[in-house]
Design an enzyme around this catalytic site. Structure first.
Site, PDB file in Angstrom:
ATOM      1  CG  ASP A  14      15.998  37.320  -0.573  1.00  0.00           C
ATOM      2  OD1 ASP A  14      16.102  37.702  -1.760  1.00  0.00           O
ATOM      3  OD2 ASP A  14      15.266  36.742   0.093  1.00  0.00           O
ATOM      4  CG  HIS A  67      20.575  35.750   2.612  1.00  0.00           C
ATOM      5  ND1 HIS A  67      20.456  34.316   2.902  1.00  0.00           N
ATOM      6  CD2 HIS A  67      19.185  36.484   2.940  1.00  0.00           C
ATOM      7  CE1 HIS A  67      19.010  34.307   3.237  1.00  0.00           C
ATOM      8  NE2 HIS A  67      18.459  35.355   3.350  1.00  0.00           N
TER       9      HIS A  67
END
Ligand SMILES: [Zn+2]
Length: 390
Positions: free
Chosen positions: A214, A357
């Protein structure tokens, strides 16, 4: 009580299915062949009916599994309430009416829950829940997903029936659990999250898992993530922020060229539940446009920033042709790489969606530990491949 009712639902569903198979409804209503459910009958089927009628407040007696006068009266009361002939015995018409009258019960998936954990809690099996909910991949659960525990699956809402004006004007959106107006026209999260039946690939014995990243692309860290994925022959799904994708189109293009999937994580990463419908649609559309511009393909998946979503967001995603995808693990930011690796690996299982992430330096170090271990036991595939969409 829920446990009992659920077991009943399975028994009754089997009963109803068997009855529907009879060619003559009249004959069916007249009896059950070798096992008529009428006064004098005994067994688990009778107990099931007693439990259900008790749950409906129609039967006040004990659950004995014996079809006595009290049970007969209750069946008659139920039949009258349904406009059926009050014969006081249970044929297919009555069985079907009972099934339809039973309120559905859902479980909303919480972070960290697996299907087997949920099943154990309600005294059923993961397989039974998967069947009931039509889950192609029993391990592909999303936080916030609504799982039917018993009863019939609600028919899907009519597509495109809900106009944007149906959303409450003005006011900040209510949380998903709130009793918003237009209950009947709510998008069904099940429809959003449930993948299509798997392709033949997914039937192969090798276990699959989806790794997702992400908040990128990050000009420094994302290339390192891509290098590591290449090294371990792993495919991943990148939920990119549209604005960043616009600034780094080359990186987004590289993702696709190397076999990864690029997905929509909004344009500016706001809390979308605080935006008006038009603002939500713009966030989704601009991010999809940025992805399309960089890759030539529009994304199939959307992940809400922060994992926050409500009914309006689900609807907006539907209208934008995007499927919502959350994650299986907790993908925390700001923790040390060994802990990040350990937590990520502990959530690995067939069908899991692991979230990291590609904007965190810890991710790079953790990936050095995660990737060799994961690829030893799993085929790391894109979300669309895992969901059988391609
Ligand atoms: Zn994010």
């Amino acid at each position: 009580m829920i446990y009992r009712a659920f077991r009943f639902s399975l028994a009754l569903a089997a009963l109803a299915a068997a009855l529907v198979a009879l060619t003559s409804l009249a004959a069916a209503e007249a009896g059950f062949g070798s096992r008529p459910l009428q006064e004098g009958a005994q067994g688990e089927d009778v107990a099931s009916v007693q439990r259900l009628l008790a749950e409906m407040g129609i039967y006040g007696g004990p659950v004995t599994g014996y079809f006595g006068p009290l049970t007969k009266e209750a069946v008659q009361r139920f039949q009258r309430s349904q406009g059926l002939p009050a014969y006081g015995y249970l044929g297919s018409l009555t069985a079907k009416a009972l099934e339809a009258a039973r309120p559905a019960t859902y479980h909303v998936v919480a972070p960290g829950e697996s299907l087997s954990v949920i099943a154990a809690r309600y005294g059923t099996s993961a397989n039974a829940l998967a069947r009931l909910n039509g889950l192609a991949n029993p391990n592909l659960l999303a936080v916030g997903q609504k799982l039917l525990l018993r009863g019939k699956q609600a028919s899907p809402p009519a597509a495109a029936a809900a106009a944007p004006a149906a959303a409450p004007a003005g006011a900040a959106p209510a949380p998903a659990a709130g009793g918003s107006p237009g209950e009947a026209s709510r998008p069904d999260p099940l429809r959003v999250y449930t993948p299509k039946p798997p392709s033949s690939k997914a039937d192969q014995p090798s276990k699959v898992l989806a790794l997702t990243f992400d908040d990128g692309p990050d000009p420094v860290l994302t290339p390192r993530v891509l290098d590591l994925l290449q090294k371990y022959k792993a495919k991943a799904t990148f939920f990119v922020v549209g604005q960043k994708a616009e600034r780094n189109p080359g990186l987004v293009k590289r993702m696709v060229e190397e076999g990864h999937e690029v997905a929509n994580h909004s344009y500016t990463h706001p809390d979308l539940t605080r935006l008006q419908p038009a603002g939500i649609l713009a966030e989704l559309q601009k991010a999809s446009d940025a992805i399309q511009a960089a890759t030539g393909k529009s994304p199939a998946w959307f992940r809400p920033p922060g994992g926050d979503f409500d009914d309006r967001l689900v609807e907006a995603a539907n209208r934008s042709g995007l499927r919502l995808a959350l994650w299986t693990n907790i993908g925390p930011q700001g923790i040390a790489p060994p802990l990040l690796a350990r937590r990520t690996l502990s959530a690995a299982r067939e069908g899991a969606i692991l979230m990291l992430h590609d904007t965190e330096t810890a991710t790079i170090e953790a990936l050095n530990e995660i990737l060799p271990k994961l690829t030893a036991g799993y085929r790391l595939v894109t979300l669309s491949e895992m969901a059988g969409l391609r």
